[in-house]
Design a protein around this motif. Structure first.
Motif, PDB file in Angstrom:
ATOM      1  N   MET A   1       0.833  -1.189   0.000  1.00  0.00           N
ATOM      2  CA  MET A   1       0.000   0.000   0.000  1.00  0.00           C
ATOM      3  C   MET A   1       0.879   1.255   0.000  1.00  0.00           C
ATOM      4  N   ASN A   2       1.980   1.208   0.742  1.00  0.00           N
ATOM      5  CA  ASN A   2       2.873   2.354   0.811  1.00  0.00           C
ATOM      6  C   ASN A   2       3.404   2.713  -0.578  1.00  0.00           C
ATOM      7  N   ILE A   3       3.754   1.698  -1.357  1.00  0.00           N
ATOM      8  CA  ILE A   3       4.261   1.936  -2.711  1.00  0.00           C
ATOM      9  C   ILE A   3       3.159   2.543  -3.574  1.00  0.00           C
ATOM     10  N   LEU A   4       1.942   1.993  -3.463  1.00  0.00           N
ATOM     11  CA  LEU A   4       0.825   2.555  -4.225  1.00  0.00           C
ATOM     12  C   LEU A   4       0.589   4.020  -3.857  1.00  0.00           C
ATOM     13  N   PHE A   5       0.671   4.320  -2.567  1.00  0.00           N
ATOM     14  CA  PHE A   5       0.453   5.705  -2.131  1.00  0.00           C
ATOM     15  C   PHE A   5       1.497   6.623  -2.741  1.00  0.00           C
ATOM     16  N   ARG A   6       2.763   6.238  -2.629  1.00  0.00           N
ATOM     17  CA  ARG A   6       3.819   7.095  -3.178  1.00  0.00           C
ATOM     18  C   ARG A   6       3.678   7.267  -4.685  1.00  0.00           C
ATOM     19  N   ARG A   7       3.267   6.231  -5.362  1.00  0.00           N
ATOM     20  CA  ARG A   7       3.146   6.307  -6.820  1.00  0.00           C
ATOM     21  C   ARG A   7       1.922   7.099  -7.285  1.00  0.00           C
ATOM     22  N   HIS A   8       0.818   6.994  -6.561  1.00  0.00           N
ATOM     23  CA  HIS A   8      -0.448   7.481  -7.098  1.00  0.00           C
ATOM     24  C   HIS A   8      -1.116   8.617  -6.330  1.00  0.00           C
ATOM     25  N   ALA A   9      -0.638   8.967  -5.158  1.00  0.00           N
ATOM     26  CA  ALA A   9      -1.312   9.993  -4.359  1.00  0.00           C
ATOM     27  C   ALA A   9      -1.380  11.330  -5.096  1.00  0.00           C
ATOM     28  N   PHE A  34      -7.238   6.127   0.195  1.00  0.00           N
ATOM     29  CA  PHE A  34      -6.326   5.072   0.633  1.00  0.00           C
ATOM     30  C   PHE A  34      -6.834   4.388   1.901  1.00  0.00           C
ATOM     31  N   ALA A  35      -7.484   5.141   2.774  1.00  0.00           N
ATOM     32  CA  ALA A  35      -8.068   4.522   3.974  1.00  0.00           C
ATOM     33  C   ALA A  35      -9.165   3.540   3.582  1.00  0.00           C
ATOM     34  N   ARG A  36      -9.982   3.919   2.614  1.00  0.00           N
ATOM     35  CA  ARG A  36     -11.058   3.029   2.174  1.00  0.00           C
ATOM     36  C   ARG A  36     -10.487   1.782   1.513  1.00  0.00           C
ATOM     37  N   VAL A  37      -9.452   1.952   0.696  1.00  0.00           N
ATOM     38  CA  VAL A  37      -8.859   0.800   0.019  1.00  0.00           C
ATOM     39  C   VAL A  37      -8.202  -0.132   1.038  1.00  0.00           C
ATOM     40  N   LEU A  38      -7.598   0.441   2.079  1.00  0.00           N
ATOM     41  CA  LEU A  38      -7.034  -0.399   3.138  1.00  0.00           C
ATOM     42  C   LEU A  38      -8.128  -1.155   3.880  1.00  0.00           C
ATOM     43  N   ALA A  39      -9.236  -0.472   4.131  1.00  0.00           N
ATOM     44  CA  ALA A  39     -10.329  -1.090   4.870  1.00  0.00           C
ATOM     45  C   ALA A  39     -11.063  -2.133   4.029  1.00  0.00           C
ATOM     46  N   ARG A  40     -11.223  -1.869   2.743  1.00  0.00           N
ATOM     47  CA  ARG A  40     -11.938  -2.778   1.841  1.00  0.00           C
ATOM     48  C   ARG A  40     -11.134  -3.004   0.569  1.00  0.00           C
ATOM     49  N   PRO A  41     -10.093  -3.840   0.631  1.00  0.00           N
ATOM     50  CA  PRO A  41      -9.308  -4.092  -0.586  1.00  0.00           C
ATOM     51  C   PRO A  41     -10.137  -4.876  -1.598  1.00  0.00           C
ATOM     52  N   GLN A  52      -4.244   0.463  -9.824  1.00  0.00           N
ATOM     53  CA  GLN A  52      -4.340   1.886 -10.140  1.00  0.00           C
ATOM     54  C   GLN A  52      -5.770   2.260 -10.506  1.00  0.00           C
ATOM     55  N   GLY A  53      -6.399   1.459 -11.337  1.00  0.00           N
ATOM     56  CA  GLY A  53      -7.785   1.724 -11.714  1.00  0.00           C
ATOM     57  C   GLY A  53      -8.715   1.656 -10.521  1.00  0.00           C
ATOM     58  N   TYR A  54      -8.462   0.699  -9.638  1.00  0.00           N
ATOM     59  CA  TYR A  54      -9.285   0.553  -8.435  1.00  0.00           C
ATOM     60  C   TYR A  54      -9.163   1.802  -7.560  1.00  0.00           C
ATOM     61  N   LEU A  55      -7.929   2.306  -7.385  1.00  0.00           N
ATOM     62  CA  LEU A  55      -7.709   3.514  -6.584  1.00  0.00           C
ATOM     63  C   LEU A  55      -8.429   4.716  -7.177  1.00  0.00           C
ATOM     64  N   TYR A  56      -8.284   4.912  -8.483  1.00  0.00           N
ATOM     65  CA  TYR A  56      -8.914   6.067  -9.120  1.00  0.00           C
ATOM     66  C   TYR A  56     -10.438   5.974  -9.080  1.00  0.00           C
ATOM     67  N   GLN A  57     -10.963   4.763  -9.224  1.00  0.00           N
ATOM     68  CA  GLN A  57     -12.415   4.591  -9.144  1.00  0.00           C
ATOM     69  C   GLN A  57     -12.898   4.883  -7.729  1.00  0.00           C
ATOM     70  N   ALA A  58     -12.152   4.412  -6.725  1.00  0.00           N
ATOM     71  CA  ALA A  58     -12.516   4.697  -5.336  1.00  0.00           C
ATOM     72  C   ALA A  58     -12.469   6.204  -5.081  1.00  0.00           C
ATOM     73  N   ALA A  59     -11.434   6.875  -5.598  1.00  0.00           N
ATOM     74  CA  ALA A  59     -11.314   8.328  -5.423  1.00  0.00           C
ATOM     75  C   ALA A  59     -12.477   9.038  -6.097  1.00  0.00           C
ATOM     76  N   ARG A  60     -12.843   8.593  -7.285  1.00  0.00           N
ATOM     77  CA  ARG A  60     -13.973   9.196  -8.003  1.00  0.00           C
ATOM     78  C   ARG A  60     -15.259   9.051  -7.199  1.00  0.00           C
ATOM     79  N   ASN A  61     -15.496   7.854  -6.662  1.00  0.00           N
ATOM     80  CA  ASN A  61     -16.701   7.616  -5.869  1.00  0.00           C
ATOM     81  C   ASN A  61     -16.722   8.467  -4.604  1.00  0.00           C
ATOM     82  N   ILE A  62     -15.584   8.569  -3.944  1.00  0.00           N
ATOM     83  CA  ILE A  62     -15.497   9.393  -2.735  1.00  0.00           C
ATOM     84  C   ILE A  62     -15.745  10.854  -3.082  1.00  0.00           C
ATOM     85  N   CYS A  63     -15.219  11.300  -4.202  1.00  0.00           N
ATOM     86  CA  CYS A  63     -15.423  12.687  -4.644  1.00  0.00           C
ATOM     87  C   CYS A  63     -16.899  12.948  -4.936  1.00  0.00           C
ATOM     88  N   ILE A  64     -17.536  12.021  -5.609  1.00  0.00           N
ATOM     89  CA  ILE A  64     -18.970  12.175  -5.917  1.00  0.00           C
ATOM     90  C   ILE A  64     -19.774  12.258  -4.621  1.00  0.00           C
TER      91      ILE A  64
END
Length: 163
Positions: A1-9, A34-41, A52-64
């Protein structure tokens, strides 16, 4: 998760800003993502899993969801003078009494501490000295100085109702 955060945050925050979110909110929503992805991978059995797609989709949903909540909140613009006059800055009588009682309990709790522990705590908290400075002045190791300060904090927290 740490690597994903550094790459995509940064990319996620940029994508959120493009959706009309300010910098501070984008940073908060990125953290939420990232908290949501950690809680519900994603399920391990998912075909063609794309982190990457999963992260961006989660971010989009959270933004909406955030934008929907914001749309429900009615805001009123205030100039600086109106905002200053809106709230009474003086504490309530109950708050004053509670603060005075807490202060008295703090004095009592400090008096219960061994002399060296109290001295280390006061040097650290009131004198704003570092642990190394306290250790040098008291002629003890840094570890012992930190231990004394920590003991004092534990004692005070246990004796004084901070709420």
């Amino acid at each position: 998760m740490n690597i994903l955060f550094r790459r995509h945050a940064d990319g996620i925050a940029r994508a959120l800003r493009r959706r009309g979110v300010n910098n501070e909110t984008a940073a908060d929503l990125t953290q939420d993502t990232f908290a949501r992805v950690l809680a519900r991978p994603p399920l391990a059995a998912t075909q063609n899993h794309n982190p990457q797609g999963y992260l961006y989709q989660a971010a989009r949903n959270i933004c909406i969801n955030h934008q929907r909540r914001e749309a429900l909140i009615e805001t009123v613009g205030l100039d600086d003078e109106e905002a200053i006059n809106l709230a009474d800055p003086s504490p309530s009588p109950e708050r004053i009494v509670h603060s005075r009682q807490s202060l008295m309990r703090t004095y009592q709790a400090l008096g219960e501490l061994p002399e060296r522990t109290r001295q280390a705590f006061e040097m650290h908290r009131l004198g704003e000295r570092t642990i190394a400075e306290i250790a040098e002045e008291l002629g003890i190791s840094n570890t012992r100085a930190w231990s004394l300060v920590r003991e004092a904090y534990k004692h005070l927290i246990g004796r004084v109702d901070i709420s």
